[in-house]
Write a protein that holds these residues in place. Structure first.
Motif, PDB file in Angstrom:
ATOM      1  N   MET A 209       0.510  -1.154  -0.123  1.00  0.00           N
ATOM      2  CA  MET A 209      -0.556   0.085  -0.167  1.00  0.00           C
ATOM      3  C   MET A 209       0.976   1.156  -0.732  1.00  0.00           C
ATOM      4  SD  MET A 209      -3.290  -0.922   2.617  1.00  0.00           S
ATOM      5  CE  MET A 209      -3.922  -2.695   2.756  1.00  0.00           C
ATOM      6  N   GLU A 212       1.923   7.196   3.806  1.00  0.00           N
ATOM      7  CA  GLU A 212       1.682   8.140   4.265  1.00  0.00           C
ATOM      8  C   GLU A 212       3.164   8.503   5.165  1.00  0.00           C
ATOM      9  OE1 GLU A 212      -0.955  10.118   4.314  1.00  0.00           O
ATOM     10  OE2 GLU A 212      -2.456   7.624   3.827  1.00  0.00           O
ATOM     11  N   GLN A 305       2.226   3.427   7.601  1.00  0.00           N
ATOM     12  CA  GLN A 305       1.143   3.037   7.516  1.00  0.00           C
ATOM     13  C   GLN A 305       0.748   2.894   8.865  1.00  0.00           C
ATOM     14  OE1 GLN A 305       0.447   1.964   4.796  1.00  0.00           O
ATOM     15  NE2 GLN A 305       2.002   1.741   3.339  1.00  0.00           N
ATOM     16  N   SER A 308      -4.678   1.864  11.320  1.00  0.00           N
ATOM     17  CA  SER A 308      -5.508   1.105  10.935  1.00  0.00           C
ATOM     18  C   SER A 308      -6.107   0.268   9.326  1.00  0.00           C
ATOM     19  CB  SER A 308      -6.718   2.217  10.421  1.00  0.00           C
ATOM     20  OG  SER A 308      -6.034   3.045   9.063  1.00  0.00           O
ATOM     21  N   ARG A 309      -4.645   0.441   8.994  1.00  0.00           N
ATOM     22  CA  ARG A 309      -4.387  -0.216   8.218  1.00  0.00           C
ATOM     23  C   ARG A 309      -4.037  -1.680   8.110  1.00  0.00           C
ATOM     24  NH1 ARG A 309      -1.165   3.974   3.083  1.00  0.00           N
ATOM     25  NH2 ARG A 309      -2.865   5.012   3.174  1.00  0.00           N
ATOM     26  N   TYR A 310      -3.998  -2.323   9.536  1.00  0.00           N
ATOM     27  CA  TYR A 310      -3.288  -3.453   9.890  1.00  0.00           C
ATOM     28  C   TYR A 310      -4.102  -5.108   8.879  1.00  0.00           C
ATOM     29  CZ  TYR A 310      -1.922  -7.584  13.041  1.00  0.00           C
ATOM     30  OH  TYR A 310      -1.641  -8.734  13.704  1.00  0.00           O
ATOM     31  N   TRP A 311      -5.498  -4.886   9.468  1.00  0.00           N
ATOM     32  CA  TRP A 311      -6.636  -5.795   8.875  1.00  0.00           C
ATOM     33  C   TRP A 311      -5.813  -5.897   7.651  1.00  0.00           C
ATOM     34  CZ3 TRP A 311      -6.824 -10.161  10.278  1.00  0.00           C
ATOM     35  CH2 TRP A 311      -7.656 -10.607  11.876  1.00  0.00           C
ATOM     36  N   PRO A 312      -5.883  -4.783   6.414  1.00  0.00           N
ATOM     37  CA  PRO A 312      -5.821  -4.673   5.023  1.00  0.00           C
ATOM     38  C   PRO A 312      -4.349  -5.556   4.956  1.00  0.00           C
ATOM     39  CG  PRO A 312      -6.838  -2.369   5.519  1.00  0.00           C
ATOM     40  CD  PRO A 312      -7.095  -3.501   6.824  1.00  0.00           C
ATOM     41  N   PHE A 313      -3.621  -4.738   5.316  1.00  0.00           N
ATOM     42  CA  PHE A 313      -2.082  -5.416   5.794  1.00  0.00           C
ATOM     43  C   PHE A 313      -2.252  -6.955   5.406  1.00  0.00           C
ATOM     44  CE2 PHE A 313       0.059  -1.921   5.063  1.00  0.00           C
ATOM     45  CZ  PHE A 313       0.810  -2.270   4.087  1.00  0.00           C
TER      46      PHE A 313
END
Length: 339
Positions: A209, A212, A305, A308-313
């Motif tokens: 991803m 930021e 990162q 909040s992107r833990y689960w998408p990762f």
């Protein structure tokens, strides 16, 4: 086919079940112990100073144990690939026992798919159960340490290990099918998957991803919150920073210390502050060095990162391994016709 697969796999299955039971007992015991220590930590966390000390003591008590367990879980897919995947077909081809099955009504493809499905599902279930148990055990620690994106920790929590087990098993199977010798197939599988385990977290995961970007001013307080300052080469670097307001964020890249105009601070200036700073009596991890550097109006540029992107990762990396495993399975199904 199911009965035949069970008879051929029952020894490995029983060993795996016994190992799973032993691991489960230990993780349940450790999880309860961590929760008792977590309650004690919370009771001492009444003011910032006391909370920081209690947090440090709580983390130091379990950091090495949980890191060791995470590393051990990372070896389970390797074991699956080496001892379950590689011999699955290689042993049959090496001793020509596959001819007995192929002379029956079962087609080569059906035979291969049946064997891979039976053992592959067992490998994923066993690895997934260990991962979920370890996730439950470490959850209080993870809340305090805020390091879920850690290279070792990320691959030992939640669903990612299931994908690792699937890829390791299919890799071992295809290597065994191509090499046709059990011991060489086991060795190749182990080496290749260890390389994969090193390459994905360091070379692939940071690019799943777009990160930021931001700049962090290096005040004395920010420097003292870092884990390390400087390097063996004397470079003006700082590591182990946290994004303000987001301690669980994953910082994937940190620039060297830079001056207000964007240039990297000179090595001599940095080392002077690090090795012989003016005496101010300041406390903190880096004390006078942190004060000296903060007066230079420095900052670092970071890529990170958000938490909040833990689960998408987790989903992205697990999906990557599942797709790679499915691709290897397709190759194996096509290749078995010429075996």
């Amino acid at each position: 086919m199911i009965w035949l697969n069970w008879r051929q796999f029952r020894l490995q299955a029983l060993v795996g079940a016994l190992g799973l039971a032993l691991v489960a007992v230990y993780l349940l015991y450790l999880g309860m112990d961590i929760r008792d220590a977590y309650d004690a930590y919370r009771s001492r966390c009444t003011d910032p100073a006391g909370c920081a000390q209690a947090s440090s003591q709580f983390q130091s008590a379990y950091r090495n144990t949980l890191l060791f367990l995470a590393g051990g879980l990372g070896l389970i897919p390797v074991i699956v690939g080496v001892f379950w995947g590689a011999p699955l077909i290689a042993r049959e081809l090496e001793f020509s026992t596959h001819r007995l099955v192929w002379n029956q009504s079962v087609t080569r493809r059906r035979w291969l798919i049946g064997r891979m499905a039976f053992v592959g599902v067992a490998a994923m279930v066993m690895t997934g159960l260990v991962a979920l148990l370890l996730t439950w055990t470490a959850s209080p620690y993870d809340q305090v340490a805020s390091d879920r994106f850690g290279t070792v920790e990320f691959g030992a929590r939640n669903i990612a290990p299931i994908g690792y087990a699937f890829l390791a098993f299919t890799l071992g199977t295809i290597v065994g099918l191509l090499v046709r010798r059990t011991l060489p197939a086991m060795a190749i599988t182990g080496v290749v998957f260890l390389v994969v385990q090193f390459a994905v977290p360091n070379l692939v995961r940071p690019h799943l991803m777009v990160p930021e970007k931001t700049s962090l001013p290096m005040s004395a307080q920010a420097i003292n919150q870092a884990r390390n300052l400087g390097s063996i080469t004397g470079a003006p670097v700082i590591g182990g920073l946290q994004v303000p307001g987001a301690p669980d964020a994953w910082i994937s890249r940190t620039s060297p210390l830079r001056t207000a105009d964007g240039r990297t601070v000179g090595g001599s200036t940095f080392n002077e502050c690090l090795n012989s700073p003016p005496r101010t009596g300041a406390g903190g991890t880096f004390g006078d060095a942190a004060v000296c550097l903060s007066e230079l109006d420095l900052h670092v540029d970071i890529e990170y990162q958000p938490s909040s992107r833990y689960w998408p990762f987790q989903l992205a990396e697990t999906g990557l391994y599942l797709v790679a495993g499915a691709f290897l399975t397709t190759i194996a199904v096509r290749r078995v016709r010429r075996a």
